[in-house]
Scaffold this motif. Structure first.
Motif, mmCIF file in Angstrom:
data_model
loop_
_atom_site.group_PDB
_atom_site.id
_atom_site.type_symbol
_atom_site.label_atom_id
_atom_site.label_comp_id
_atom_site.label_asym_id
_atom_site.label_seq_id
_atom_site.Cartn_x
_atom_site.Cartn_y
_atom_site.Cartn_z
ATOM 1 N N GLU A 22 -8.401 -4.239 -2.321
ATOM 2 C CA GLU A 22 -7.385 -3.766 -3.278
ATOM 3 C C GLU A 22 -6.474 -2.722 -2.631
ATOM 4 O OE1 GLU A 22 -6.636 -5.138 -6.222
ATOM 5 O OE2 GLU A 22 -8.218 -6.571 -5.735
ATOM 6 N N LYS A 26 -2.298 -3.347 -2.466
ATOM 7 C CA LYS A 26 -1.266 -2.482 -3.058
ATOM 8 C C LYS A 26 0.003 -2.469 -2.211
ATOM 9 C CE LYS A 26 -2.589 1.922 -1.009
ATOM 10 N NZ LYS A 26 -3.158 3.224 -1.190
ATOM 11 N N LYS A 104 7.342 -3.618 0.567
ATOM 12 C CA LYS A 104 6.159 -4.409 0.227
ATOM 13 C C LYS A 104 6.091 -5.616 1.163
ATOM 14 C CE LYS A 104 4.659 -2.360 -3.596
ATOM 15 N NZ LYS A 104 3.326 -1.812 -3.752
#
Length: 119
Positions: A22, A26, A104
């Motif tokens: 996780e 992110k 991202k």
């Protein structure tokens, strides 16, 4: 941007090495697209999450030999050692081409080749 993108990827790699999927995710866009050339394509963060659960039952050991950045693209070249379902380690060379959007990870093209008995 290139230094920022390098830092993001290295932080993400550190999360994977720590077994924190996780923490890595992110850094990924919800609509991330991962193509393992000659193998499979994963569409979306949930598909990547499920792949990590089965492929990274133990954290892989990733080394990065080179990072090459230009614009929204970052290429990472190195080696990865993973443990298979049979408990044996597999050593592979990789070249990952990442594309960023708004800091991202939005796309990956991964070229991965298993290394057998090379010294």
């Amino acid at each position: 941007m290139s230094e920022k993108h390098k830092a993001i990827l290295m932080k993400g790699n550190a999360e994977i090495a720590a077994g924190n999927h996780e923490g890595f995710l992110k850094f990924c866009a919800d609509d991330t697209l991962w193509t393992f050339v000659g193998d499979k394509t994963l569409q979306g963060k949930e598909a990547v999450r499920q792949w990590m659960k089965t492929s990274y039952t133990e954290p892989p050991r990733v080394s990065v030999d080179n990072l090459i950045a230009e614009g929204d693209f970052l290429t990472a070249i190195g080696e990865v050692i993973t443990k298979g379902e049979d408990g044996n380690e597999a050593r592979s060379a990789y070249c990952d081409v990442w594309r960023f959007r708004e800091d991202k990870l939005v796309e990956l093209k991964a070229f991965v080749i298993e290394i057998k008995n090379q010294r």
